[in-house]
Enzyme design. Structure first.
Site, mmCIF file in Angstrom:
data_model
loop_
_atom_site.group_PDB
_atom_site.id
_atom_site.type_symbol
_atom_site.label_atom_id
_atom_site.label_comp_id
_atom_site.label_asym_id
_atom_site.label_seq_id
_atom_site.Cartn_x
_atom_site.Cartn_y
_atom_site.Cartn_z
ATOM 1 N N ASN A 33 0.786 -1.230 0.000
ATOM 2 C CA ASN A 33 0.000 0.000 0.000
ATOM 3 C C ASN A 33 0.822 1.285 0.000
ATOM 4 O O ASN A 33 0.387 2.319 0.484
ATOM 5 C CB ASN A 33 -1.014 -0.019 1.147
ATOM 6 C CG ASN A 33 -0.372 -0.155 2.503
ATOM 7 O OD1 ASN A 33 0.809 0.083 2.682
ATOM 8 N ND2 ASN A 33 -1.169 -0.533 3.487
ATOM 9 N N HIS A 49 3.680 4.042 4.759
ATOM 10 C CA HIS A 49 3.314 3.845 6.154
ATOM 11 C C HIS A 49 3.134 5.221 6.764
ATOM 12 O O HIS A 49 3.882 6.144 6.446
ATOM 13 C CB HIS A 49 4.433 3.105 6.902
ATOM 14 C CG HIS A 49 4.296 3.151 8.388
ATOM 15 N ND1 HIS A 49 3.541 2.236 9.082
ATOM 16 C CD2 HIS A 49 4.790 4.014 9.314
ATOM 17 C CE1 HIS A 49 3.598 2.531 10.373
ATOM 18 N NE2 HIS A 49 4.351 3.608 10.537
ATOM 19 N N GLU A 61 8.533 5.266 16.244
ATOM 20 C CA GLU A 61 8.936 4.869 14.891
ATOM 21 C C GLU A 61 10.013 5.788 14.327
ATOM 22 O O GLU A 61 10.951 5.332 13.667
ATOM 23 C CB GLU A 61 7.704 4.843 13.984
ATOM 24 C CG GLU A 61 6.730 3.754 14.385
ATOM 25 C CD GLU A 61 5.369 3.846 13.718
ATOM 26 O OE1 GLU A 61 4.563 2.924 13.951
ATOM 27 O OE2 GLU A 61 5.096 4.814 12.978
#
Length: 139
Positions: A114, A117, A128
């Protein structure tokens, strides 16, 4: 309270397809400032650590394999209410459900591949971002 920074990755599928420039252009046009950015590749171990929250899910192995198969672009972005604004820009996980004008509607191939992120919370954005930019104070 919402912060003004978030974390994103342009995933291997979008890098392989040559979409780095187009995605970065959409990010910039949406008013985000790129604070830090690098082209890198996650090892299998890196991907297992980054996605550890999904380790019990049936798709974990495929996710790790996918995210370690090629280069990614990791970036810290800045904009007011960054996490929510970026989640709106990237669109739904399934590109078939993503709104017109979103990154995933334009560049994603499938639910699994996709294109990008985007952190889902301020807390995860900090975690992250620190994972990919060790030693960098994100917030």
């Amino acid at each position: 309270m919402a912060t003004n920074k978030t974390f994103t990755m342009i995933k291997p599928d979008a890098v392989e397809a040559g979409h780095i420039g187009g995605i970065l252009n959409m990010i910039s046009e949406a008013g985000f400032r790129i604070v830090s950015m690098k082209l890198t590749q996650m090892t299998v171990s890196d991907a297992q650590k980054f996605y550890a929250v999904h380790s019990a899910r049936p798709f974990f192995g495929e996710l790790v394999e996918f995210m370690s198969r090629g280069p990614i672009v990791a970036a810290i972005l800045e904009k007011e209410n960054a996490v929510e604004e970026f989640r709106n820009l990237i669109g739904a996980t399934n590109p078939a459900d993503a709104a017109e004008g979103t990154i995933r509607k334009k560049y994603a191939k499938s639910i699994g591949e996709n294109a990008v992120h985007g952190s889902d919370s301020d807390e995860n954005a900090a975690i992250e971002g620190a994972f990919h930019f060790a030693g960098r104070e994100m917030f």
